[in-house]
Scaffold this motif. Structure first.
Motif, PDB file in Angstrom:
ATOM      1  N   LYS A   7      -0.663 -10.803  -0.729  1.00  0.00           N
ATOM      2  CA  LYS A   7      -0.071 -10.226  -1.942  1.00  0.00           C
ATOM      3  C   LYS A   7      -0.749 -10.821  -3.182  1.00  0.00           C
ATOM      4  O   LYS A   7      -1.077 -10.100  -4.139  1.00  0.00           O
ATOM      5  CB  LYS A   7       1.435 -10.503  -1.962  1.00  0.00           C
ATOM      6  CG  LYS A   7       2.123  -9.811  -3.104  1.00  0.00           C
ATOM      7  CD  LYS A   7       3.630  -9.801  -2.930  1.00  0.00           C
ATOM      8  CE  LYS A   7       4.279  -9.193  -4.142  1.00  0.00           C
ATOM      9  NZ  LYS A   7       5.136 -10.118  -4.863  1.00  0.00           N
ATOM     10  N   ASN A   8      -1.010 -12.135  -3.138  1.00  0.00           N
ATOM     11  CA  ASN A   8      -1.705 -12.761  -4.273  1.00  0.00           C
ATOM     12  C   ASN A   8      -3.105 -12.199  -4.460  1.00  0.00           C
ATOM     13  O   ASN A   8      -3.549 -11.961  -5.586  1.00  0.00           O
ATOM     14  CB  ASN A   8      -1.791 -14.283  -4.084  1.00  0.00           C
ATOM     15  CG  ASN A   8      -0.412 -14.928  -4.224  1.00  0.00           C
ATOM     16  OD1 ASN A   8       0.495 -14.336  -4.835  1.00  0.00           O
ATOM     17  ND2 ASN A   8      -0.241 -16.112  -3.645  1.00  0.00           N
ATOM     18  N   PHE A  27       1.573  -2.595  -2.725  1.00  0.00           N
ATOM     19  CA  PHE A  27       1.606  -3.587  -1.651  1.00  0.00           C
ATOM     20  C   PHE A  27       2.796  -3.340  -0.715  1.00  0.00           C
ATOM     21  O   PHE A  27       2.642  -3.283   0.509  1.00  0.00           O
ATOM     22  CB  PHE A  27       1.654  -4.999  -2.254  1.00  0.00           C
ATOM     23  CG  PHE A  27       1.741  -6.082  -1.220  1.00  0.00           C
ATOM     24  CD1 PHE A  27       0.610  -6.467  -0.503  1.00  0.00           C
ATOM     25  CD2 PHE A  27       2.953  -6.702  -0.946  1.00  0.00           C
ATOM     26  CE1 PHE A  27       0.692  -7.459   0.477  1.00  0.00           C
ATOM     27  CE2 PHE A  27       3.037  -7.688   0.023  1.00  0.00           C
ATOM     28  CZ  PHE A  27       1.908  -8.072   0.735  1.00  0.00           C
ATOM     29  N   TYR A  28       3.967  -3.140  -1.312  1.00  0.00           N
ATOM     30  CA  TYR A  28       5.165  -2.954  -0.479  1.00  0.00           C
ATOM     31  C   TYR A  28       5.124  -1.633   0.283  1.00  0.00           C
ATOM     32  O   TYR A  28       5.545  -1.550   1.441  1.00  0.00           O
ATOM     33  CB  TYR A  28       6.431  -3.070  -1.330  1.00  0.00           C
ATOM     34  CG  TYR A  28       6.690  -4.499  -1.772  1.00  0.00           C
ATOM     35  CD1 TYR A  28       6.807  -5.512  -0.816  1.00  0.00           C
ATOM     36  CD2 TYR A  28       6.789  -4.838  -3.114  1.00  0.00           C
ATOM     37  CE1 TYR A  28       7.028  -6.829  -1.197  1.00  0.00           C
ATOM     38  CE2 TYR A  28       7.006  -6.157  -3.507  1.00  0.00           C
ATOM     39  CZ  TYR A  28       7.124  -7.147  -2.545  1.00  0.00           C
ATOM     40  OH  TYR A  28       7.337  -8.436  -2.909  1.00  0.00           O
ATOM     41  N   LEU A  29       4.596  -0.608  -0.386  1.00  0.00           N
ATOM     42  CA  LEU A  29       4.485   0.687   0.305  1.00  0.00           C
ATOM     43  C   LEU A  29       3.567   0.577   1.519  1.00  0.00           C
ATOM     44  O   LEU A  29       3.840   1.118   2.590  1.00  0.00           O
ATOM     45  CB  LEU A  29       3.885   1.693  -0.679  1.00  0.00           C
ATOM     46  CG  LEU A  29       4.476   3.066  -0.642  1.00  0.00           C
ATOM     47  CD1 LEU A  29       4.909   3.458  -2.049  1.00  0.00           C
ATOM     48  CD2 LEU A  29       3.490   4.081  -0.119  1.00  0.00           C
ATOM     49  N   LEU A  30       2.472  -0.172   1.333  1.00  0.00           N
ATOM     50  CA  LEU A  30       1.500  -0.306   2.421  1.00  0.00           C
ATOM     51  C   LEU A  30       2.045  -1.120   3.581  1.00  0.00           C
ATOM     52  O   LEU A  30       1.862  -0.745   4.741  1.00  0.00           O
ATOM     53  CB  LEU A  30       0.200  -0.931   1.892  1.00  0.00           C
ATOM     54  CG  LEU A  30      -0.615  -0.016   0.974  1.00  0.00           C
ATOM     55  CD1 LEU A  30      -1.664  -0.818   0.191  1.00  0.00           C
ATOM     56  CD2 LEU A  30      -1.302   1.102   1.771  1.00  0.00           C
ATOM     57  N   ARG A  39      10.565  -4.243   2.024  1.00  0.00           N
ATOM     58  CA  ARG A  39      10.022  -4.955   0.873  1.00  0.00           C
ATOM     59  C   ARG A  39      10.636  -6.331   0.636  1.00  0.00           C
ATOM     60  O   ARG A  39      10.018  -7.174   0.006  1.00  0.00           O
ATOM     61  CB  ARG A  39      10.042  -4.104  -0.403  1.00  0.00           C
ATOM     62  CG  ARG A  39      11.369  -3.565  -0.843  1.00  0.00           C
ATOM     63  CD  ARG A  39      11.216  -2.768  -2.125  1.00  0.00           C
ATOM     64  NE  ARG A  39      10.661  -3.576  -3.200  1.00  0.00           N
ATOM     65  CZ  ARG A  39       9.752  -3.161  -4.069  1.00  0.00           C
ATOM     66  NH1 ARG A  39       9.285  -1.947  -3.997  1.00  0.00           N
ATOM     67  NH2 ARG A  39       9.326  -3.951  -5.030  1.00  0.00           N
ATOM     68  N   PHE A  40      11.821  -6.569   1.200  1.00  0.00           N
ATOM     69  CA  PHE A  40      12.426  -7.892   1.001  1.00  0.00           C
ATOM     70  C   PHE A  40      11.963  -8.912   2.047  1.00  0.00           C
ATOM     71  O   PHE A  40      12.416 -10.040   2.061  1.00  0.00           O
ATOM     72  CB  PHE A  40      13.964  -7.797   0.980  1.00  0.00           C
ATOM     73  CG  PHE A  40      14.537  -7.063   2.160  1.00  0.00           C
ATOM     74  CD1 PHE A  40      14.630  -7.689   3.397  1.00  0.00           C
ATOM     75  CD2 PHE A  40      14.965  -5.742   2.030  1.00  0.00           C
ATOM     76  CE1 PHE A  40      15.142  -7.013   4.491  1.00  0.00           C
ATOM     77  CE2 PHE A  40      15.473  -5.060   3.130  1.00  0.00           C
ATOM     78  CZ  PHE A  40      15.562  -5.701   4.363  1.00  0.00           C
ATOM     79  N   ILE A  44      12.874 -13.241   2.843  1.00  0.00           N
ATOM     80  CA  ILE A  44      13.508 -13.892   3.998  1.00  0.00           C
ATOM     81  C   ILE A  44      12.512 -14.662   4.857  1.00  0.00           C
ATOM     82  O   ILE A  44      12.858 -15.651   5.475  1.00  0.00           O
ATOM     83  CB  ILE A  44      14.246 -12.890   4.937  1.00  0.00           C
ATOM     84  CG1 ILE A  44      14.051 -11.433   4.530  1.00  0.00           C
ATOM     85  CG2 ILE A  44      15.709 -13.216   5.092  1.00  0.00           C
ATOM     86  CD1 ILE A  44      14.655 -10.483   5.530  1.00  0.00           C
ATOM     87  N   GLN A  45      11.272 -14.176   4.903  1.00  0.00           N
ATOM     88  CA  GLN A  45      10.264 -14.859   5.733  1.00  0.00           C
ATOM     89  C   GLN A  45       9.026 -15.192   4.914  1.00  0.00           C
ATOM     90  O   GLN A  45       7.961 -14.577   5.094  1.00  0.00           O
ATOM     91  CB  GLN A  45       9.858 -13.940   6.894  1.00  0.00           C
ATOM     92  CG  GLN A  45      10.837 -13.962   8.052  1.00  0.00           C
ATOM     93  CD  GLN A  45      10.315 -13.046   9.162  1.00  0.00           C
ATOM     94  OE1 GLN A  45      10.727 -11.909   9.270  1.00  0.00           O
ATOM     95  NE2 GLN A  45       9.406 -13.535   9.977  1.00  0.00           N
TER      96      GLN A  45
END
Ligand code: GLN
Length: 289
Positions: A7-8, A27-30, A39-40, A44-45
């Motif tokens: 993501k960075n 990024f989240y869509l991919l 997306r969350f 959590i991880q």
């Protein structure tokens, strides 16, 4: 590699081209599309690691985003009227403004008892007629396009989404001369069109991802004759709409009055020009006298 590291990297490589929010949403869509991750997940991880194969896929998408390839082309689908439409370089990516046009049609007609006959002229991915067909029970819906490649996409969407639209290959500008027009030689209750309407002089306002990756056949018109498709559609609709049938058009925001005038000079009454969610003149409805 850690997912958060990727993501960075997305941000460091793409923030110069897109806004931070856009990069986040890409990024989240991919990761949802390729890895089925919500997306969350990073909340959590945070230490989630993806494998080499997944890395290849996500970095391939990154290099395509760097070339300003539309995200919908990368994942191959676009969301429109709560449905997933397959898209590629041969069709326009469905726009939110076009959803507004479809919602206008549904608001006007969804409670009618009549079995509606509907035609979409210049159908592209088929997003307009397919979403109408899915939302109007018993309607008989047709779509036409000049592009064989676009029609392949429309037919595929029709099958994937379990719709019953009938598509024809035909050129809006020479409909009456074409054999396929014979099959269309019937009367309709509703005719819709979102034809090409962007003037060459407006190219400067457009984003690279549109100019470089979407079909110019579906977008551009000559500066000196920007309403050529609208004249043809209005003429066809004047002949092929039932009395009190409705014509709905998506239009060039700078040509609202001129387009309205075409309907006024033809066989239409109660002509209404509406703005889109961005406040631009974007759609017209006219009722056939
Ligand atoms: N609204 C589209 C755009 O801005 C153009 C659609 C069209 O030409 N029909 O790119």
């Amino acid at each position: 590699m850690l997912l958060r590291e990727i993501k960075n990297i997305y941000h460091s490589e793409l923030d110069a081209i897109y806004s931070k929010e856009e990069v986040n949403s890409f990024f989240y869509l991919l990761i949802e599309h390729y890895f089925d991750l919500e997306r969350f997940i990073l909340a959590i991880q945070p230490e989630l690691v993806i494998d080499k194969k997944q890395e290849t896929v996500i970095f391939q998408a990154l290099s395509e985003l760097k070339l300003e390839k539309p995200i919908q082309h990368i994942i191959g689908t676009a969301y429109f009227m709560d449905l997933d439409f397959k898209v590629n370089e041969h069709v326009l990516i469905p726009r939110p403004e076009t959803e507004e046009l479809v919602r206008w049609i549904l608001d006007d007609h969804k409670n009618t008892a009549k079995i509606l006959t509907i035609l979409d002229m210049g159908t592209g991915s088929g997003c307009i007629p397919i979403s109408l067909d899915k939302n109007l029970t018993d309607a008989k819906v047709f779509g036409l396009d000049i592009s064989t490649d676009a029609l392949k996409v429309a037919e595929e969407n029709n099958a994937l989404l379990n719709a019953g639209v009938k598509f024809y290959e035909a050129d809006i500008l020479s409909l009456d001369a074409e054999t396929s027009a014979k099959e269309l030689d019937k009367k309709f209750d509703i005719i819709i069109s979102n034809p090409p309407y962007v003037r060459e002089l407006e190219k400067a306002e457009m984003q690279n991802n549109v100019i470089d990756h979407e079909p110019s056949l579906a977008l551009f018109v000559p500066d000196e004759d920007p309403l050529k498709f609208y004249s043809a559609v209005v003429n066809f609709a004047a002949d092929h709409l039932n009395e009190n049938g409705c014509l709905y058009l998506e239009i060039n925001q700078y040509l609202g009055e001129e387009t309205k005038q075409l309907l006024e000079e033809s066989n239409f009454k109660t002509i209404e020009l509406r703005k889109d969610m961005f406040g631009n003149d974007r759609m017209i409805k006219g009722i056939r006298k």
